[in-house]
Write a protein that holds these residues in place. Structure first.
Motif, PDB file in Angstrom:
ATOM      1  N   PRO A   1      40.741  32.755  47.597  1.00 45.66           N
ATOM      2  CA  PRO A   1      40.197  33.353  46.246  1.00 45.66           C
ATOM      3  C   PRO A   1      38.744  33.898  46.471  1.00 45.66           C
ATOM      4  O   PRO A   1      38.152  33.551  47.228  1.00 45.66           O
ATOM      5  N   ALA A   2      38.599  35.074  45.463  1.00 47.74           N
ATOM      6  CA  ALA A   2      37.141  35.484  45.701  1.00 47.74           C
ATOM      7  C   ALA A   2      36.790  36.042  44.537  1.00 47.74           C
ATOM      8  O   ALA A   2      37.538  36.197  43.550  1.00 47.74           O
ATOM      9  N   VAL A   3      35.431  36.082  44.093  1.00 47.70           N
ATOM     10  CA  VAL A   3      34.955  36.897  42.850  1.00 47.70           C
ATOM     11  C   VAL A   3      34.111  38.024  43.561  1.00 47.70           C
ATOM     12  O   VAL A   3      33.513  38.032  44.635  1.00 47.70           O
ATOM     13  N   VAL A   4      34.291  39.399  43.191  1.00 51.99           N
ATOM     14  CA  VAL A   4      33.670  40.412  43.347  1.00 51.99           C
ATOM     15  C   VAL A   4      32.498  40.892  42.404  1.00 51.99           C
ATOM     16  O   VAL A   4      32.822  41.169  41.058  1.00 51.99           O
TER      17      VAL A   4
ATOM     18  N   HIS B   1      33.297  25.849  44.469  1.00 49.98           N
ATOM     19  CA  HIS B   1      34.882  25.563  43.948  1.00 49.98           C
ATOM     20  C   HIS B   1      35.621  26.346  45.176  1.00 49.98           C
ATOM     21  O   HIS B   1      36.917  26.663  45.132  1.00 49.98           O
ATOM     22  N   GLY B   2      34.908  26.513  46.311  1.00 51.57           N
ATOM     23  CA  GLY B   2      35.681  27.346  47.442  1.00 51.57           C
ATOM     24  C   GLY B   2      36.037  28.959  47.249  1.00 51.57           C
ATOM     25  O   GLY B   2      36.966  29.328  47.818  1.00 51.57           O
ATOM     26  N   ILE B   3      35.310  29.318  46.195  1.00 49.96           N
ATOM     27  CA  ILE B   3      35.760  30.674  46.046  1.00 49.96           C
ATOM     28  C   ILE B   3      34.633  31.696  46.560  1.00 49.96           C
ATOM     29  O   ILE B   3      33.603  31.296  46.491  1.00 49.96           O
ATOM     30  N   ALA B   4      35.017  32.640  47.461  1.00 46.71           N
ATOM     31  CA  ALA B   4      34.152  33.535  48.178  1.00 46.71           C
ATOM     32  C   ALA B   4      33.387  34.404  47.455  1.00 46.71           C
ATOM     33  O   ALA B   4      34.019  34.615  46.198  1.00 46.71           O
ATOM     34  N   VAL B   5      32.272  34.667  47.495  1.00 49.91           N
ATOM     35  CA  VAL B   5      31.500  35.464  46.641  1.00 49.91           C
ATOM     36  C   VAL B   5      31.242  36.652  47.368  1.00 49.91           C
ATOM     37  O   VAL B   5      30.375  36.775  48.686  1.00 49.91           O
ATOM     38  N   ILE B   6      31.711  37.941  47.115  1.00 47.05           N
ATOM     39  CA  ILE B   6      31.617  38.887  47.720  1.00 47.05           C
ATOM     40  C   ILE B   6      30.946  40.124  46.875  1.00 47.05           C
ATOM     41  O   ILE B   6      30.881  40.459  45.880  1.00 47.05           O
TER      42      ILE B   6
ATOM     43  N   ARG C   1      49.276  33.821  40.654  1.00 44.83           N
ATOM     44  CA  ARG C   1      49.298  35.327  40.505  1.00 44.83           C
ATOM     45  C   ARG C   1      48.192  36.252  39.876  1.00 44.83           C
ATOM     46  O   ARG C   1      48.278  37.539  39.772  1.00 44.83           O
ATOM     47  N   TRP C   2      47.218  35.595  39.505  1.00 46.11           N
ATOM     48  CA  TRP C   2      45.967  36.114  38.921  1.00 46.11           C
ATOM     49  C   TRP C   2      45.125  37.034  39.950  1.00 46.11           C
ATOM     50  O   TRP C   2      44.751  36.510  41.053  1.00 46.11           O
ATOM     51  N   ASP C   3      45.157  38.325  39.632  1.00 48.89           N
ATOM     52  CA  ASP C   3      44.443  38.930  40.262  1.00 48.89           C
ATOM     53  C   ASP C   3      43.559  40.193  39.654  1.00 48.89           C
ATOM     54  O   ASP C   3      44.054  40.698  38.486  1.00 48.89           O
ATOM     55  N   ALA C   4      42.267  40.534  40.085  1.00 52.58           N
ATOM     56  CA  ALA C   4      41.468  41.224  39.336  1.00 52.58           C
ATOM     57  C   ALA C   4      41.265  42.884  39.765  1.00 52.58           C
ATOM     58  O   ALA C   4      40.331  43.491  39.317  1.00 52.58           O
ATOM     59  N   LEU C   5      42.175  42.985  40.885  1.00 48.82           N
ATOM     60  CA  LEU C   5      41.799  44.396  41.454  1.00 48.82           C
ATOM     61  C   LEU C   5      42.765  45.577  40.878  1.00 48.82           C
ATOM     62  O   LEU C   5      43.968  45.120  40.388  1.00 48.82           O
ATOM     63  N   PRO C   6      42.438  46.522  40.603  1.00 49.27           N
ATOM     64  CA  PRO C   6      43.162  47.817  40.100  1.00 49.27           C
ATOM     65  C   PRO C   6      44.568  47.827  40.939  1.00 49.27           C
ATOM     66  O   PRO C   6      44.344  47.771  42.268  1.00 49.27           O
TER      67      PRO C   6
ATOM     68  N   ILE D   1      38.917  44.345  50.905  1.00 48.52           N
ATOM     69  CA  ILE D   1      38.969  42.875  50.322  1.00 48.52           C
ATOM     70  C   ILE D   1      40.408  42.445  49.932  1.00 48.52           C
ATOM     71  O   ILE D   1      40.717  41.293  50.149  1.00 48.52           O
ATOM     72  N   SER D   2      41.116  43.361  49.353  1.00 45.26           N
ATOM     73  CA  SER D   2      42.599  43.196  49.109  1.00 45.26           C
ATOM     74  C   SER D   2      43.449  42.559  50.286  1.00 45.26           C
ATOM     75  O   SER D   2      44.408  41.886  49.990  1.00 45.26           O
ATOM     76  N   ARG D   3      42.900  42.988  51.463  1.00 42.40           N
ATOM     77  CA  ARG D   3      43.891  42.428  52.787  1.00 42.40           C
ATOM     78  C   ARG D   3      43.541  41.050  52.958  1.00 42.40           C
ATOM     79  O   ARG D   3      44.233  40.279  53.490  1.00 42.40           O
ATOM     80  N   HIS D   4      42.422  40.365  52.484  1.00 45.99           N
ATOM     81  CA  HIS D   4      42.033  39.134  52.756  1.00 45.99           C
ATOM     82  C   HIS D   4      41.935  38.115  51.558  1.00 45.99           C
ATOM     83  O   HIS D   4      41.912  36.882  51.539  1.00 45.99           O
ATOM     84  N   TYR D   5      41.571  38.799  50.238  1.00 44.51           N
ATOM     85  CA  TYR D   5      41.533  37.922  49.047  1.00 44.51           C
ATOM     86  C   TYR D   5      42.155  38.209  48.010  1.00 44.51           C
ATOM     87  O   TYR D   5      42.613  39.373  47.703  1.00 44.51           O
ATOM     88  N   ARG D   6      42.495  37.268  46.988  1.00 44.04           N
ATOM     89  CA  ARG D   6      42.845  37.463  45.793  1.00 44.04           C
ATOM     90  C   ARG D   6      41.474  37.408  44.895  1.00 44.04           C
ATOM     91  O   ARG D   6      40.740  36.368  44.901  1.00 44.04           O
ATOM     92  N   VAL D   7      41.446  38.419  44.266  1.00 47.87           N
ATOM     93  CA  VAL D   7      40.139  38.770  43.413  1.00 47.87           C
ATOM     94  C   VAL D   7      40.365  38.118  42.253  1.00 47.87           C
ATOM     95  O   VAL D   7      41.098  38.857  41.256  1.00 47.87           O
ATOM     96  N   LEU D   8      39.851  37.138  41.769  1.00 45.36           N
ATOM     97  CA  LEU D   8      39.782  36.647  40.321  1.00 45.36           C
ATOM     98  C   LEU D   8      39.010  37.094  39.290  1.00 45.36           C
ATOM     99  O   LEU D   8      39.396  37.337  38.295  1.00 45.36           O
TER     100      LEU D   8
END
Ligand SMILES: [Mg+2]
Length: 301
Positions: free
Chosen positions: A104-107, A161-166, A86-91, A220-227
Motif C-alpha cells: 500500500p502507498a499514498v501519493v 501503518h506501513g503505508i509507503a509515502v510517495i 481492492r481499494w485503489d486510487a489510481l485512474p 508506481i502502479s507496478r509496485h503499489y496499491r495506491v490508497l
C-alpha cells in the motif's frame, strides 16, 4: 511547480474604508466616516493578479483550516482503505498492473500540497516579477518551505501503518536533494530517494507528455496499491489532455465519486493549470492580453 504564474504587476487598489459594525442596541452611535474617496485613476494603482490570492494563502485562517480538515478526514478514512484490498486510487489509464498483492502507498504532490511556497509568490509580488525557473530553483534550494497544516500528521500516520509515502512532483530532478532535505526538515517522512519522483523521471515503456504525471503514476502502479492521492492541481490525479475549462472538467468527470474518499484536492488560488486554461495556455501572450482573457472569463450571473 512547473506551471507558470500569473502576471504580477504590483499592488491592488485598497478599499477606501471598512464598514463599522452595527450597534448592538438601538442607541445611536456616532461613526466617524472615512473621507469620501474619489474614483481612482485607472492607471494609478495597477491591480496585481496574485496579491489577494497570496495574502489569503499566508494570512487567512480559513486556508489553514481547509488543509487541516482535508488531512484529518483522510486520516480517518485511511485504515479502512488499507483493509479493503481492492481499494485503489489510481485512474484507470495509469493502473497498468493488478493491485492484488501490491504494497500500500499514498501519493502526494509536493508544492502547495505538503509544502507551502507562498513566500516565493510574495517575493514575486514585491518585485513585480513573474515566475522563472532560476528564481524558483533558488527558492527551492533555500529549503525553507514550511509544511502545510495537517500534512506531517497525516503522512506520519500513514508511514506508521506501513503505508509507503510517495511524492510525485514537477520539481526538476536536479532539485531532488534540496527537496528531500526540505521535506525532512519539516518532519515529512521520506523513506529514500525513490520516494520522490520529479519531473524528468524516466519510465520505461511510457511516453512522457509535457509535465503530465501519468507515466510516474504508471511506474508506481507496478509496485503499489495506491490508497489515496493528494494535490492542488487536477493533473496531480489524472492526465489532462486538453487544458481548457471544458477539458479539465471532462478529465475529472469519471472520478467525481472519488473526491474526498480516494482523491483529496487542496486549494491553490496563486497559480495552477486553471489559469493558462483561460488564455489557451499561451504564456507568450502579453500580460495585458492574458489579463483581458481572464476578465472575459468572469461570470456576472
Ligand atoms: Mg502542487
Amino acid at each position: 511547480m512547473s506551471i507558470r504564474l500569473s502576471a504580477t504587476a504590483f499592488a491592488l487598489a485598497l478599499l477606501a474604508g471598512c464598514a463599522a459594525p452595527p450597534p448592538r442596541t438601538g442607541t445611536p452611535v456616532a461613526v466617524a466616516l472615512p473621507p469620501k474617496a474619489s474614483a481612482p485613476a485607472a492607471t494609478a494603482t495597477p491591480a496585481d493578479d496574485n496579491l489577494n490570492a497570496t495574502v489569503w494563502t499566508q494570512t487567512a485562517i480559513e486556508h489553514d483550516l481547509i488543509y487541516l480538515q482535508t488531512y484529518r478526514d483522510a486520516r480517518q478514512r485511511l485504515l479502512a482503505a488499507l483493509q479493503d484490498k481492492r481499494w485503489d486510487a489510481l485512474p484507470q489509464d495509469d493502473r497498468v498492473a493488478p493491485v492484488k498483492g501490491l504494497k500500500p502507498a499514498v501519493v502526494l504532490d509536493i508544492d502547495e500540497t505538503v509544502l507551502d511556497n507562498s513566500p516565493y509568490q510574495a517575493r514575486l509580488i514585491r518585485s513585480g516579477g513573474e515566475f522563472n525557473e532560476a528564481d524558483w530553483a533558488a527558492w527551492c534550494k533555500e529549503e525553507k518551505a514550511r509544511a502545510l497544516p495537517g500534512a506531517v500528521e497525516f503522512t506520519q500516520f500513514a508511514a506508521s501503518h506501513g503505508i509507503a509515502v510517495i511524492y510525485i512532483s514537477n520539481r526538476a530532478r536536479d532539485l531532488d536533494q534540496a527537496t528531500l532535505a526540505n521535506l525532512r526538515k519539516v518532519g515529512l517522512p521520506v523513506s529514500g530517494p525513490d520516494a520522490f519522483l520529479g519531473l524528468g523521471t524516466f519510465v520505461k515503456g511510457c511516453e512522457q507528455i509535457g509535465t503530465e504525471k501519468g507515466c510516474r503514476r504508471q511506474l508506481i502502479s507496478r509496485h503499489y496499491r495506491v490508497l489515496m492521492q493528494f494535490g492542488d492541481q487536477i493533473g496531480d490525479f489524472v492526465d489532462v489532455p486538453a487544458n481548457i475549462p471544458r477539458g479539465r472538467a471532462s478529465a475529472v468527470a469519471p472520478y467525481l465519486s472519488w473526491i474526498g474518499t480516494r482523491w483529496f484536492v487542496l486549494p491553490n488560488p496563486t497559480y495552477g493549470s486553471w489559469e493558462p486554461a483561460l488564455f489557451n495556455n499561451d504564456w507568450q501572450a502579453p500580460r495585458e492580453e492574458r489579463r483581458r482573457l481572464k476578465i472575459g472569463a468572469l461570470r456576472q450571473q
